[in-house]
Design an enzyme around this catalytic site. Structure first.
Site, PDB file in Angstrom:
ATOM      1  N   TYR A   1       0.832  -1.197   0.000  1.00  0.00           N
ATOM      2  CA  TYR A   1       0.000   0.000   0.000  1.00  0.00           C
ATOM      3  C   TYR A   1       0.871   1.252   0.000  1.00  0.00           C
ATOM      4  O   TYR A   1       2.093   1.180   0.145  1.00  0.00           O
ATOM      5  CB  TYR A   1      -0.955   0.000   1.199  1.00  0.00           C
ATOM      6  CG  TYR A   1      -0.307   0.296   2.540  1.00  0.00           C
ATOM      7  CD1 TYR A   1       0.507  -0.641   3.174  1.00  0.00           C
ATOM      8  CD2 TYR A   1      -0.488   1.525   3.175  1.00  0.00           C
ATOM      9  CE1 TYR A   1       1.099  -0.361   4.397  1.00  0.00           C
ATOM     10  CE2 TYR A   1       0.092   1.811   4.399  1.00  0.00           C
ATOM     11  CZ  TYR A   1       0.893   0.851   4.999  1.00  0.00           C
ATOM     12  OH  TYR A   1       1.481   1.131   6.207  1.00  0.00           O
TER      13      TYR A   1
ATOM     14  N   HIS B   1      -0.406 -21.050   0.114  1.00  0.00           N
ATOM     15  CA  HIS B   1       0.614 -20.021   0.347  1.00  0.00           C
ATOM     16  C   HIS B   1       1.354 -19.616  -0.927  1.00  0.00           C
ATOM     17  O   HIS B   1       1.610 -18.436  -1.145  1.00  0.00           O
ATOM     18  CB  HIS B   1       1.633 -20.507   1.388  1.00  0.00           C
ATOM     19  CG  HIS B   1       1.064 -20.590   2.769  1.00  0.00           C
ATOM     20  ND1 HIS B   1      -0.015 -21.376   3.081  1.00  0.00           N
ATOM     21  CD2 HIS B   1       1.418 -19.994   3.925  1.00  0.00           C
ATOM     22  CE1 HIS B   1      -0.304 -21.256   4.370  1.00  0.00           C
ATOM     23  NE2 HIS B   1       0.551 -20.414   4.905  1.00  0.00           N
TER      24      HIS B   1
ATOM     25  N   LYS C   1       6.466  -1.640   2.113  1.00  0.00           N
ATOM     26  CA  LYS C   1       5.238  -1.069   2.688  1.00  0.00           C
ATOM     27  C   LYS C   1       4.113  -2.074   2.453  1.00  0.00           C
ATOM     28  O   LYS C   1       3.313  -1.964   1.516  1.00  0.00           O
ATOM     29  CB  LYS C   1       4.945   0.315   2.067  1.00  0.00           C
ATOM     30  CG  LYS C   1       4.045   1.172   2.954  1.00  0.00           C
ATOM     31  CD  LYS C   1       4.132   2.629   2.571  1.00  0.00           C
ATOM     32  CE  LYS C   1       3.079   3.498   3.251  1.00  0.00           C
ATOM     33  NZ  LYS C   1       3.139   3.608   4.699  1.00  0.00           N
TER      34      LYS C   1
ATOM     35  N   GLU D   1      12.486   2.416  14.273  1.00  0.00           N
ATOM     36  CA  GLU D   1      11.507   3.450  13.902  1.00  0.00           C
ATOM     37  C   GLU D   1      10.296   3.338  14.817  1.00  0.00           C
ATOM     38  O   GLU D   1      10.339   2.634  15.834  1.00  0.00           O
ATOM     39  CB  GLU D   1      11.124   3.302  12.430  1.00  0.00           C
ATOM     40  CG  GLU D   1      10.513   1.946  12.104  1.00  0.00           C
ATOM     41  CD  GLU D   1      10.112   1.784  10.641  1.00  0.00           C
ATOM     42  OE1 GLU D   1      10.043   2.788   9.915  1.00  0.00           O
ATOM     43  OE2 GLU D   1       9.844   0.631  10.242  1.00  0.00           O
TER      44      GLU D   1
ATOM     45  N   LEU E   1      11.079   1.485   7.269  1.00  0.00           N
ATOM     46  CA  LEU E   1      10.425   1.923   6.038  1.00  0.00           C
ATOM     47  C   LEU E   1      11.131   3.189   5.551  1.00  0.00           C
ATOM     48  O   LEU E   1      11.349   4.108   6.351  1.00  0.00           O
ATOM     49  CB  LEU E   1       8.944   2.221   6.286  1.00  0.00           C
ATOM     50  CG  LEU E   1       8.217   2.497   4.972  1.00  0.00           C
ATOM     51  CD1 LEU E   1       7.829   1.186   4.314  1.00  0.00           C
ATOM     52  CD2 LEU E   1       7.016   3.372   5.176  1.00  0.00           C
TER      53      LEU E   1
HETATM   54  C1  LIG Z   1       6.515   1.781   9.728  1.00  0.00           C
HETATM   55  C2  LIG Z   1       6.537   3.145   9.116  1.00  0.00           C
HETATM   56  N1  LIG Z   1       7.687   3.848   9.148  1.00  0.00           N
HETATM   57  C3  LIG Z   1       7.767   5.084   8.638  1.00  0.00           C
HETATM   58  C4  LIG Z   1       6.656   5.692   8.058  1.00  0.00           C
HETATM   59  C5  LIG Z   1       6.777   7.097   7.499  1.00  0.00           C
HETATM   60  O1  LIG Z   1       6.713   7.090   6.086  1.00  0.00           O
HETATM   61  P1  LIG Z   1       6.213   8.377   5.284  1.00  0.00           P
HETATM   62  O2  LIG Z   1       7.042   9.519   5.730  1.00  0.00           O
HETATM   63  O3  LIG Z   1       6.467   8.027   3.856  1.00  0.00           O
HETATM   64  O4  LIG Z   1       4.768   8.548   5.607  1.00  0.00           O
HETATM   65  C6  LIG Z   1       5.448   5.005   7.988  1.00  0.00           C
HETATM   66  C7  LIG Z   1       4.278   5.633   7.363  1.00  0.00           C
HETATM   67  O5  LIG Z   1       3.171   5.221   7.494  1.00  0.00           O
HETATM   68  C8  LIG Z   1       5.382   3.692   8.536  1.00  0.00           C
HETATM   69  O6  LIG Z   1       4.242   2.986   8.494  1.00  0.00           O
END
Ligand SMILES: Cc1ncc(COP(=O)(O)O)c(C=O)c1O
Length: 286
Positions: A33, A102, A147, A179, A203
């Site tokens: 997504y 799977h 993502k 994070e 991410l």
């Molecule tokens: C796990 C995770 N890390 C970091 C981010 C930040 O990403 P972005 O700045 O592209 O929204 C998100 C955004 O939803 C996230 O789900």
């Protein structure tokens, strides 16, 4: 009036959008997504969001079902059909409907879903006073760079924060900062911004990139390198960043005050730069 969403080539009211129960998104969380913020009816950093969306598809070996110009048209159509000036566009693609097994189905057609919601950015109170966080061990998988809609671990970890009335969880893996459950995390020590590198543990945030660009372009010292748990716990400032949170100061971690307990000077500078940057981009696009 019902929200209009897009599902597999058609626009329809949200309550009419239905997916078969054998969709691999429902059965396995087998999908990816993207979330794109929209300011004054203009998508923010769209090429970067689409590039990450394509990388997520490639990483899970899923065909990218629309071309970038087709996604762009779809996003603009959703923006037009929605009432608000500031919106949050959600795009999702799953591996489609198939007998439960799977291994990948041979001929499933990807399910493509998209919707727009009003963008809810942080309140003035949160920007001025900062937010509270709790820490947790990051027990997610080794491909946090994708993502993916498989977000069970992120939901469990966010709930740890929610249970204690905190806004976000700050995660550590093997003694190092990763994070938040839905945000990237920055720290400031002795005036230098520290950010963990974009590897398989985090991410690659679009906001993360904007923040580092703004810091570099405005002479704010920053280092991208592994950040130890001890460095976070004794940091002068901690921030969380995401498309919807933008940049937010963290003022407590596990009930302990961060720095002075108020959003710090480097936060205030970067927050101001971020808001100016948004306004400049929107003016240029007009
Ligand atoms: C796990 C995770 N890390 C970091 C981010 C930040 O990403 P972005 O700045 O592209 O929204 C998100 C955004 O939803 C996230 O789900």
């Amino acid at each position: 009036m019902s929200e209009i969403v897009y599902l597999n080539g058609e626009f329809m009211p949200l309550e009419n959008a239905r997916v078969p129960v054998l969709d691999r998104g429902f059965i396995f969380g087998d999908g990816v997504y993207e979330v794109i913020p929209v300011y004054s009816r203009r998508p923010f950093r769209m090429p970067e969001h689409l590039a990450r969306f394509r990388r997520s598809h490639d990483a899970i070996r899923l065909d990218y079902p629309l071309s970038d110009p087709e996604w762009t048209r779809l996003v603009h159509e959703l923006i037009q059909r929605h009432g608000a000036d500031d919106q949050s566009i959600y795009l999702q693609v799953t591996r489609g409907v198939a007998k439960r097994d799977h291994a990948f189905p041979k001929d499933a057609v990807p399910t493509v879903f998209a919707m727009s919601s009003p963008l809810s950015t942080p309140t003035r109170e949160a920007i001025e006073n900062g937010v509270s966080t709790v820490s947790a061990v990051d027990y997610r998988w080794q491909r946090c760079d994708i993502k993916s809609t498989s977000l069970l671990a992120n939901c469990l970890l966010r709930q740890v924060a929610a249970d204690s009335g905190a806004t976000e969880v700050v995660m550590f893996r093997d003694g190092f900062l990763t994070e938040g459950s839905s945000s990237n995390v920055f720290t400031v020590r002795n005036g230098t911004i520290l950010a963990p590198p974009k590897d398989h543990r985090v991410l690659p945030g679009i906001t993360y990139d904007v923040v580092l660009e703004l810091a570099n372009n405005n002479g704010l010292p920053c280092e991208v390198r592994p950040v130890s748990e001890q460095e976070v716990r004794s940091a002068d400032e901690i921030w969380v960043t995401s498309s919807t949170k933008e940049v937010l100061a963290v003022t407590t971690l596990d009930g302990k005050v961060v720095g002075t307990g108020r959003p710090g000077p480097v936060f205030r500078r970067i927050h101001q730069l971020y808001q100016e940057f948004k306004r400049t981009i929107m003016r240029q696009a007009a």
